[in-house]
Write a protein that holds these residues in place. Structure first.
Motif, PDB file in Angstrom:
ATOM      1  N   SER A  71       9.114   3.172  -4.177  1.00 26.71           N
ATOM      2  CA  SER A  71      10.338   3.217  -3.373  1.00 26.71           C
ATOM      3  C   SER A  71      10.150   3.927  -2.036  1.00 26.71           C
ATOM      4  N   ARG A  72       9.187   4.808  -1.954  1.00 24.82           N
ATOM      5  CA  ARG A  72       8.934   5.495  -0.692  1.00 24.82           C
ATOM      6  C   ARG A  72       8.238   4.546   0.271  1.00 24.82           C
ATOM      7  N   ASN A  73       8.880   4.288   1.385  1.00 22.28           N
ATOM      8  CA  ASN A  73       8.321   3.474   2.457  1.00 22.28           C
ATOM      9  C   ASN A  73       8.026   2.035   2.040  1.00 22.28           C
ATOM     10  N   TRP A  74       8.824   1.489   1.138  1.00 24.40           N
ATOM     11  CA  TRP A  74       8.553   0.150   0.643  1.00 24.40           C
ATOM     12  C   TRP A  74       8.733  -0.918   1.700  1.00 24.40           C
ATOM     13  N   THR A  75       9.617  -0.685   2.674  1.00 29.76           N
ATOM     14  CA  THR A  75       9.847  -1.732   3.684  1.00 29.76           C
ATOM     15  C   THR A  75       8.617  -1.965   4.541  1.00 29.76           C
ATOM     16  N   ALA A  76       7.822  -0.940   4.794  1.00 34.60           N
ATOM     17  CA  ALA A  76       6.595  -1.125   5.579  1.00 34.60           C
ATOM     18  C   ALA A  76       5.612  -2.025   4.830  1.00 34.60           C
ATOM     19  N   GLN A  77       5.460  -1.797   3.539  1.00 33.73           N
ATOM     20  CA  GLN A  77       4.558  -2.636   2.737  1.00 33.73           C
ATOM     21  C   GLN A  77       5.092  -4.062   2.623  1.00 33.73           C
ATOM     22  N   PHE A  78       6.394  -4.184   2.442  1.00 32.66           N
ATOM     23  CA  PHE A  78       7.006  -5.506   2.367  1.00 32.66           C
ATOM     24  C   PHE A  78       6.803  -6.264   3.673  1.00 32.66           C
ATOM     25  N   GLY A  79       7.022  -5.606   4.794  1.00 35.62           N
ATOM     26  CA  GLY A  79       6.807  -6.240   6.097  1.00 35.62           C
ATOM     27  C   GLY A  79       5.373  -6.698   6.271  1.00 35.62           C
ATOM     28  N   LYS A  80       4.433  -5.886   5.831  1.00 30.85           N
ATOM     29  CA  LYS A  80       3.015  -6.248   5.904  1.00 30.85           C
ATOM     30  C   LYS A  80       2.744  -7.487   5.058  1.00 30.85           C
ATOM     31  N   HIS A  81       3.305  -7.535   3.867  1.00 32.32           N
ATOM     32  CA  HIS A  81       3.112  -8.691   2.997  1.00 32.32           C
ATOM     33  C   HIS A  81       3.744  -9.959   3.585  1.00 32.32           C
ATOM     34  N   LEU A  82       4.889  -9.824   4.228  1.00 35.64           N
ATOM     35  CA  LEU A  82       5.488 -10.985   4.901  1.00 35.64           C
ATOM     36  C   LEU A  82       4.561 -11.502   5.990  1.00 35.64           C
ATOM     37  N   TYR A  83       4.033 -10.589   6.790  1.00 34.15           N
ATOM     38  CA  TYR A  83       3.125 -10.944   7.878  1.00 34.15           C
ATOM     39  C   TYR A  83       1.861 -11.625   7.349  1.00 34.15           C
ATOM     40  N   GLU A  84       1.358 -11.138   6.225  1.00 31.27           N
ATOM     41  CA  GLU A  84       0.145 -11.697   5.630  1.00 31.27           C
ATOM     42  C   GLU A  84       0.397 -13.002   4.882  1.00 31.27           C
ATOM     43  N   GLY A  85       1.664 -13.391   4.710  1.00 33.06           N
ATOM     44  CA  GLY A  85       1.986 -14.654   4.059  1.00 33.06           C
ATOM     45  C   GLY A  85       2.075 -14.590   2.550  1.00 33.06           C
ATOM     46  N   LEU A  86       2.183 -13.400   1.984  1.00 34.25           N
ATOM     47  CA  LEU A  86       2.242 -13.268   0.531  1.00 34.25           C
ATOM     48  C   LEU A  86       3.391 -14.080  -0.078  1.00 34.25           C
ATOM     49  N   PHE A  87       4.491 -14.176   0.611  1.00 37.75           N
ATOM     50  CA  PHE A  87       5.659 -14.870   0.074  1.00 37.75           C
ATOM     51  C   PHE A  87       5.758 -16.321   0.563  1.00 37.75           C
ATOM     52  N   ASP A  88       4.743 -16.795   1.269  1.00 43.29           N
ATOM     53  CA  ASP A  88       4.748 -18.171   1.760  1.00 43.29           C
ATOM     54  C   ASP A  88       4.270 -19.132   0.677  1.00 43.29           C
ATOM     55  N   GLU A  89       4.668 -20.371   0.819  1.00 46.41           N
ATOM     56  CA  GLU A  89       4.241 -21.400  -0.122  1.00 46.41           C
ATOM     57  C   GLU A  89       2.745 -21.630   0.016  1.00 46.41           C
TER      58      GLU A  89
ATOM     59  N   ALA B 175      16.109  -2.144  -7.215  1.00 44.03           N
ATOM     60  CA  ALA B 175      15.425  -0.878  -7.513  1.00 44.03           C
ATOM     61  C   ALA B 175      15.535  -0.609  -9.005  1.00 44.03           C
ATOM     62  N   ASP B 176      14.503   0.016  -9.562  1.00 39.39           N
ATOM     63  CA  ASP B 176      14.575   0.381 -10.973  1.00 39.39           C
ATOM     64  C   ASP B 176      14.577   1.904 -11.109  1.00 39.39           C
ATOM     65  N   PRO B 177      14.951   2.412 -12.271  1.00 41.52           N
ATOM     66  CA  PRO B 177      15.053   3.856 -12.469  1.00 41.52           C
ATOM     67  C   PRO B 177      13.718   4.603 -12.319  1.00 41.52           C
ATOM     68  N   ALA B 178      12.610   3.896 -12.431  1.00 44.99           N
ATOM     69  CA  ALA B 178      11.291   4.522 -12.339  1.00 44.99           C
ATOM     70  C   ALA B 178      10.856   4.760 -10.894  1.00 44.99           C
ATOM     71  N   GLY B 179      11.670   4.340  -9.936  1.00 45.14           N
ATOM     72  CA  GLY B 179      11.335   4.576  -8.543  1.00 45.14           C
ATOM     73  C   GLY B 179      10.566   3.457  -7.882  1.00 45.14           C
TER      74      GLY B 179
END
Length: 60
Positions: free
Chosen positions: A39-57, A20-24
């Motif tokens: 920072s607000r509700n970031w886990t929902a967006q992160f989960g969506k990105h995982l599902y969509e394969g954003l972090f996949d090779e 996390a950074d000081p800017a939120g």
């Protein structure tokens, strides 16, 4: 929640970092990408990105 999302999606927890950074903002770094979330509700967006394969090779 971060760890649970990674495990449920089949990713290795040790391959990712979150900070996390000081800017939120929350920055997630993975072996094949980086994303920054409000920072607000970031886990929902992160989960969506995982599902969509954003972090996949990328396969070319």
């Amino acid at each position: 929640m971060f760890r649970a999302l990674l495990l449920l999606s089949g990713h290795t927890v040790a391959d990712f970092s979150v900070e996390a950074d000081p800017a939120g903002h929350v920055r997630v770094r993975g072996p094949h990408g980086t994303a920054t979330y409000a920072s607000r509700n970031w886990t929902a967006q992160f989960g969506k990105h995982l599902y969509e394969g954003l972090f996949d090779e990328l396969v070319v």
